[in-house]
Design a protein around this motif. Structure first.
Motif, PDB file in Angstrom:
ATOM      1  N   ASN A 238       0.814  -1.215   0.000  1.00 42.16           N
ATOM      2  CA  ASN A 238       0.000   0.000   0.000  1.00 42.16           C
ATOM      3  C   ASN A 238       0.845   1.261   0.000  1.00 42.16           C
ATOM      4  OD1 ASN A 238      -2.160  -1.694   0.077  1.00 42.16           O
ATOM      5  ND2 ASN A 238      -2.474  -1.502   2.276  1.00 42.16           N
TER       6      ASN A 238
ATOM      7  N   ALA B  50      -7.735  -1.784  -4.087  1.00 47.97           N
ATOM      8  CA  ALA B  50      -8.535  -2.985  -3.852  1.00 47.97           C
ATOM      9  C   ALA B  50      -8.045  -4.186  -4.658  1.00 47.97           C
ATOM     10  CB  ALA B  50     -10.000  -2.705  -4.181  1.00 47.97           C
TER      11      ALA B  50
ATOM     12  N   GLN C 183      -9.772   9.536  -7.483  1.00 49.30           N
ATOM     13  CA  GLN C 183     -10.111   8.762  -6.293  1.00 49.30           C
ATOM     14  C   GLN C 183     -10.584   7.357  -6.658  1.00 49.30           C
ATOM     15  OE1 GLN C 183     -12.892  11.084  -4.024  1.00 49.30           O
ATOM     16  NE2 GLN C 183     -11.406  12.718  -3.653  1.00 49.30           N
ATOM     17  N   ASP C 184     -11.399   7.259  -7.699  1.00 51.04           N
ATOM     18  CA  ASP C 184     -11.896   5.957  -8.127  1.00 51.04           C
ATOM     19  C   ASP C 184     -10.748   5.069  -8.609  1.00 51.04           C
ATOM     20  OD1 ASP C 184     -13.723   3.951  -8.694  1.00 51.04           O
ATOM     21  OD2 ASP C 184     -14.218   4.760 -10.677  1.00 51.04           O
TER      22      ASP C 184
ATOM     23  N   CYS D 272      -8.775   3.847  -5.627  1.00 53.45           N
ATOM     24  CA  CYS D 272      -9.518   2.791  -4.915  1.00 53.45           C
ATOM     25  C   CYS D 272      -9.462   1.465  -5.670  1.00 53.45           C
ATOM     26  CB  CYS D 272     -10.963   3.217  -4.698  1.00 53.45           C
ATOM     27  SG  CYS D 272     -11.135   4.538  -3.484  1.00 53.45           S
ATOM     28  N   ARG D 273      -9.595   1.523  -6.980  1.00 51.05           N
ATOM     29  CA  ARG D 273      -9.518   0.290  -7.786  1.00 51.05           C
ATOM     30  C   ARG D 273      -8.148  -0.365  -7.644  1.00 51.05           C
ATOM     31  NH1 ARG D 273     -12.443   1.134 -13.668  1.00 51.05           N
ATOM     32  NH2 ARG D 273     -14.434   1.886 -12.878  1.00 51.05           N
TER      33      ARG D 273
END
Length: 166
Positions: free
Chosen positions: A3, A44, A36-37, A40-41
């Motif tokens: 991360n 994840a 942001q999307d 996040c993708r």
């Protein structure tokens, strides 16, 4: 990629990514949402990254896909008159953006080539004959052709890995 590496890569590229998303989507708010999307993708997915170069390429590709998805969904659900339509990037800016994206991807992919393969790839890509390439590098034409063949194979394999094709 852990991360921390993902976050560092994303933050390092944030300005360029925001400009890319803004040019594709037409406004800064949608661009920020797409950033942001995309983050996040990537977060994840847990997809392992072997290098910063691969992380950078994957981040750019993911953001581009998020932007395209956003444009598709926007077109499917919203109908407005031409007077109310927002200004989208012109065809010329879309061509420039696409050229920049191809140049970025080429730079990222060619980093995996040896210096000699990279030289041959760049010279042949610039339109030089193998005879001239061989003379400039002090090798035979056959060697130049073989180096080009190996470079193409490496680039093809790296591209497939980067885009999840194998």
């Amino acid at each position: 990629m852990d991360n921390r590496t993902l976050t560092e890569t994303f933050e390092r590229l944030r300005g360029r990514l925001r400009r890319m998303a803004s040019s594709m989507l037409g406004n800064d708010d949608d661009a920020e949402d797409a950033l942001q999307d995309a983050f996040c993708r990537l977060f994840a997915s847990g997809k392992p990254m072997t290098s910063d170069i691969m992380a950078e390429g994957t981040t750019v590709v993911t953001l581009r896909r998020v932007c395209l998805d956003s444009l598709k969904s926007r077109a499917a659900r919203r109908f407005v008159s031409l007077d109310e339509a927002p200004e989208y990037p012109t065809e010329a800016s879309a061509v420039i953006w696409e050229e920049e994206a191809v140049a970025d991807m080429t730079r990222i992919l060619t980093a995996s080539l040896s210096p000699m393969q990279k030289s041959v790839f760049e010279m042949v890509g610039a339109g030089m004959d193998y005879e001239i390439v061989a003379l400039r590098l002090g090798i035979t034409q056959e060697s130049a052709r073989k180096l080009m063949s190996r470079a193409r194979k490496i680039l093809r394999d790296e591209y497939r890995k980067m885009n999840g094709y194998g």
